[in-house]
Design a protein around this motif. Structure first.
Motif, PDB file in Angstrom:
ATOM      1  N   LEU A  66       0.823  -1.209   0.000  1.00  0.00           N
ATOM      2  CA  LEU A  66       0.000   0.000   0.000  1.00  0.00           C
ATOM      3  C   LEU A  66       0.859   1.261   0.000  1.00  0.00           C
ATOM      4  CD1 LEU A  66      -2.841  -0.998   2.493  1.00  0.00           C
ATOM      5  CD2 LEU A  66      -3.020  -0.687   0.019  1.00  0.00           C
ATOM      6  N   LYS A  67       1.968   1.223   0.736  1.00  0.00           N
ATOM      7  CA  LYS A  67       2.874   2.367   0.753  1.00  0.00           C
ATOM      8  C   LYS A  67       3.493   2.566  -0.631  1.00  0.00           C
ATOM      9  CE  LYS A  67       7.069   4.287   2.688  1.00  0.00           C
ATOM     10  NZ  LYS A  67       7.745   4.498   1.431  1.00  0.00           N
ATOM     11  N   PHE A  68       3.840   1.465  -1.283  1.00  0.00           N
ATOM     12  CA  PHE A  68       4.415   1.538  -2.625  1.00  0.00           C
ATOM     13  C   PHE A  68       3.422   2.161  -3.605  1.00  0.00           C
ATOM     14  CE2 PHE A  68       5.679  -0.397  -6.705  1.00  0.00           C
ATOM     15  CZ  PHE A  68       6.991   0.046  -6.759  1.00  0.00           C
ATOM     16  N   ILE A  69       2.163   1.730  -3.529  1.00  0.00           N
ATOM     17  CA  ILE A  69       1.129   2.283  -4.411  1.00  0.00           C
ATOM     18  C   ILE A  69       0.893   3.761  -4.099  1.00  0.00           C
ATOM     19  CG2 ILE A  69      -1.344   2.185  -4.951  1.00  0.00           C
ATOM     20  CD1 ILE A  69      -1.097  -0.886  -4.634  1.00  0.00           C
ATOM     21  N   ALA A  70       0.851   4.114  -2.814  1.00  0.00           N
ATOM     22  CA  ALA A  70       0.661   5.523  -2.436  1.00  0.00           C
ATOM     23  C   ALA A  70       1.834   6.371  -2.936  1.00  0.00           C
ATOM     24  CB  ALA A  70       0.512   5.648  -0.929  1.00  0.00           C
ATOM     25  N   GLY A  71       3.051   5.830  -2.854  1.00  0.00           N
ATOM     26  CA  GLY A  71       4.214   6.554  -3.363  1.00  0.00           C
ATOM     27  C   GLY A  71       4.133   6.781  -4.868  1.00  0.00           C
ATOM     28  N   LEU A  72       3.683   5.761  -5.590  1.00  0.00           N
ATOM     29  CA  LEU A  72       3.507   5.924  -7.044  1.00  0.00           C
ATOM     30  C   LEU A  72       2.430   6.966  -7.350  1.00  0.00           C
ATOM     31  CD1 LEU A  72       3.753   2.259  -8.368  1.00  0.00           C
ATOM     32  CD2 LEU A  72       5.433   4.090  -8.609  1.00  0.00           C
ATOM     33  N   LEU A  73       1.375   6.996  -6.529  1.00  0.00           N
ATOM     34  CA  LEU A  73       0.334   8.007  -6.724  1.00  0.00           C
ATOM     35  C   LEU A  73       0.872   9.412  -6.458  1.00  0.00           C
ATOM     36  CD1 LEU A  73      -2.750   6.207  -5.165  1.00  0.00           C
ATOM     37  CD2 LEU A  73      -2.433   6.854  -7.551  1.00  0.00           C
ATOM     38  N   VAL A  74       1.748   9.561  -5.478  1.00  0.00           N
ATOM     39  CA  VAL A  74       2.362  10.868  -5.215  1.00  0.00           C
ATOM     40  C   VAL A  74       3.150  11.318  -6.443  1.00  0.00           C
ATOM     41  CG1 VAL A  74       4.097  12.105  -3.853  1.00  0.00           C
ATOM     42  CG2 VAL A  74       2.497  10.591  -2.721  1.00  0.00           C
ATOM     43  N   ILE A  75       3.969  10.415  -6.972  1.00  0.00           N
ATOM     44  CA  ILE A  75       4.773  10.755  -8.152  1.00  0.00           C
ATOM     45  C   ILE A  75       3.869  11.096  -9.331  1.00  0.00           C
ATOM     46  CG2 ILE A  75       6.350   9.787  -9.874  1.00  0.00           C
ATOM     47  CD1 ILE A  75       7.701   8.289  -7.549  1.00  0.00           C
ATOM     48  N   GLY A  76       2.817  10.312  -9.537  1.00  0.00           N
ATOM     49  CA  GLY A  76       1.888  10.578 -10.639  1.00  0.00           C
ATOM     50  C   GLY A  76       1.194  11.923 -10.502  1.00  0.00           C
ATOM     51  N   MET A  77       0.759  12.250  -9.296  1.00  0.00           N
ATOM     52  CA  MET A  77       0.067  13.525  -9.086  1.00  0.00           C
ATOM     53  C   MET A  77       1.034  14.707  -9.205  1.00  0.00           C
ATOM     54  SD  MET A  77      -3.068  12.825  -8.807  1.00  0.00           S
ATOM     55  CE  MET A  77      -3.068  11.243  -9.604  1.00  0.00           C
ATOM     56  N   MET A  78       2.290  14.520  -8.777  1.00  0.00           N
ATOM     57  CA  MET A  78       3.283  15.592  -8.945  1.00  0.00           C
ATOM     58  C   MET A  78       3.487  15.869 -10.433  1.00  0.00           C
ATOM     59  SD  MET A  78       6.053  14.506  -6.032  1.00  0.00           S
ATOM     60  CE  MET A  78       7.243  15.804  -6.230  1.00  0.00           C
ATOM     61  N   GLU A  79       3.604  14.813 -11.208  1.00  0.00           N
ATOM     62  CA  GLU A  79       3.801  14.965 -12.650  1.00  0.00           C
ATOM     63  C   GLU A  79       2.585  15.624 -13.299  1.00  0.00           C
ATOM     64  OE1 GLU A  79       5.830  14.734 -16.235  1.00  0.00           O
ATOM     65  OE2 GLU A  79       6.573  14.464 -14.210  1.00  0.00           O
ATOM     66  N   MET A  80       1.398  15.169 -12.920  1.00  0.00           N
ATOM     67  CA  MET A  80       0.175  15.744 -13.494  1.00  0.00           C
ATOM     68  C   MET A  80       0.041  17.224 -13.132  1.00  0.00           C
ATOM     69  SD  MET A  80      -1.644  13.444 -15.170  1.00  0.00           S
ATOM     70  CE  MET A  80      -3.356  13.836 -15.031  1.00  0.00           C
ATOM     71  N   THR A  81       0.404  17.577 -11.900  1.00  0.00           N
ATOM     72  CA  THR A  81       0.322  18.975 -11.469  1.00  0.00           C
ATOM     73  C   THR A  81       1.226  19.855 -12.323  1.00  0.00           C
ATOM     74  OG1 THR A  81      -0.133  18.277  -9.204  1.00  0.00           O
ATOM     75  CG2 THR A  81       0.626  20.531  -9.510  1.00  0.00           C
ATOM     76  N   THR A 105       1.502   8.425   2.466  1.00  0.00           N
ATOM     77  CA  THR A 105       2.760   7.709   2.282  1.00  0.00           C
ATOM     78  C   THR A 105       3.695   7.932   3.465  1.00  0.00           C
ATOM     79  OG1 THR A 105       2.520   8.040  -0.103  1.00  0.00           O
ATOM     80  CG2 THR A 105       4.674   7.328   0.676  1.00  0.00           C
ATOM     81  N   LEU A 106       3.771   9.160   3.956  1.00  0.00           N
ATOM     82  CA  LEU A 106       4.603   9.440   5.134  1.00  0.00           C
ATOM     83  C   LEU A 106       4.116   8.664   6.348  1.00  0.00           C
ATOM     84  CD1 LEU A 106       5.349  13.276   5.248  1.00  0.00           C
ATOM     85  CD2 LEU A 106       6.966  11.403   5.080  1.00  0.00           C
ATOM     86  N   PHE A 107       2.812   8.649   6.572  1.00  0.00           N
ATOM     87  CA  PHE A 107       2.270   7.932   7.717  1.00  0.00           C
ATOM     88  C   PHE A 107       2.618   6.448   7.652  1.00  0.00           C
ATOM     89  CE2 PHE A 107      -1.171   5.377   9.542  1.00  0.00           C
ATOM     90  CZ  PHE A 107      -1.056   5.757  10.872  1.00  0.00           C
ATOM     91  N   LEU A 108       2.389   5.842   6.477  1.00  0.00           N
ATOM     92  CA  LEU A 108       2.709   4.423   6.332  1.00  0.00           C
ATOM     93  C   LEU A 108       4.205   4.172   6.457  1.00  0.00           C
ATOM     94  CD1 LEU A 108       0.320   3.319   3.458  1.00  0.00           C
ATOM     95  CD2 LEU A 108       0.260   2.584   5.835  1.00  0.00           C
ATOM     96  N   GLY A 109       5.009   5.048   5.880  1.00  0.00           N
ATOM     97  CA  GLY A 109       6.451   4.867   5.928  1.00  0.00           C
ATOM     98  C   GLY A 109       7.014   4.935   7.331  1.00  0.00           C
ATOM     99  N   PHE A 110       6.514   5.839   8.141  1.00  0.00           N
ATOM    100  CA  PHE A 110       7.022   5.963   9.503  1.00  0.00           C
ATOM    101  C   PHE A 110       6.395   4.937  10.445  1.00  0.00           C
ATOM    102  CE2 PHE A 110       8.015  10.553   8.381  1.00  0.00           C
ATOM    103  CZ  PHE A 110       9.353  10.271   8.159  1.00  0.00           C
ATOM    104  N   LYS A 111       5.227   4.409  10.096  1.00  0.00           N
ATOM    105  CA  LYS A 111       4.552   3.425  10.931  1.00  0.00           C
ATOM    106  C   LYS A 111       5.175   2.039  10.774  1.00  0.00           C
ATOM    107  CE  LYS A 111      -0.058   1.404  11.530  1.00  0.00           C
ATOM    108  NZ  LYS A 111       0.465   0.105  11.783  1.00  0.00           N
ATOM    109  N   LEU A 112       5.644   1.719   9.595  1.00  0.00           N
ATOM    110  CA  LEU A 112       6.169   0.382   9.314  1.00  0.00           C
ATOM    111  C   LEU A 112       7.503   0.145  10.005  1.00  0.00           C
ATOM    112  CD1 LEU A 112       5.046   0.213   5.616  1.00  0.00           C
ATOM    113  CD2 LEU A 112       4.243  -1.222   7.473  1.00  0.00           C
ATOM    114  N   PRO A 113       7.900  -1.114  10.189  1.00  0.00           N
ATOM    115  CA  PRO A 113       9.098  -1.440  10.970  1.00  0.00           C
ATOM    116  C   PRO A 113      10.403  -0.814  10.472  1.00  0.00           C
ATOM    117  CG  PRO A 113       7.814  -3.413  10.587  1.00  0.00           C
ATOM    118  CD  PRO A 113       7.171  -2.317   9.808  1.00  0.00           C
ATOM    119  N   MET A 114      10.560  -0.591   9.181  1.00  0.00           N
ATOM    120  CA  MET A 114      11.803   0.017   8.689  1.00  0.00           C
ATOM    121  C   MET A 114      11.788   1.534   8.800  1.00  0.00           C
ATOM    122  SD  MET A 114      13.184  -2.206   5.458  1.00  0.00           S
ATOM    123  CE  MET A 114      11.942  -1.677   4.342  1.00  0.00           C
TER     124      MET A 114
END
Length: 120
Positions: A66-81, A105-114
């Motif tokens: 889910l974090k990977f998909i959210a990250g791809l959505l961030v990149i896609g929306m940045m490009e579209m903007t 993405t930040l929430f998931l990234g900081f919540k996960l074990p890594m």
């Protein structure tokens, strides 16, 4: 592959991308900055895939997916903007989506074990 799976390298690439994105939004003609940002997108994806593969060892594959998909959505929306801005069309919706997906993405990234635990 250990170097690519570094959390610090990944965080550095997306901080650089965020700064370049804000600079490109502020510029009238952001062609060069936009091309550098696209190169940074590739670095983010490469380090993200390496972290995703490393994250499978923690047994939380769905959250990392889910974090990977959210990250791809961030990149896609940045490009579209940036493309909408360059064409002179309204881009406010995409800008809001960039920050919504970025926070997810930040929430998931900081919540996960890594991730980095700020409260420890």
């Amino acid at each position: 592959m250990d170097f690519l799976a570094s959390t610090h390298l990944h965080i550095t690439t997306w901080i650089v991308a965020l700064i370049l994105f804000l600079v490109a939004l502020a510029m009238a003609n952001p062609k060069v900055v936009h091309m550098i940002l696209r190169l940074d997108y590739l670095l983010i994806i490469i380090t993200g895939v390496a972290l995703f593969m490393k994250g499978m060892d923690y047994g939380e594959g769905m959250l990392y997916g889910l974090k990977f998909i959210a990250g791809l959505l961030v990149i896609g929306m940045m490009e579209m903007t940036l493309v909408k801005k360059t064409k002179g069309k309204p881009y406010t919706t995409f800008l809001v989506l960039v920050f919504v997906f970025f926070l997810i993405t930040l929430f998931l990234g900081f919540k996960l074990p890594m991730g980095i635990n700020f409260l420890a």
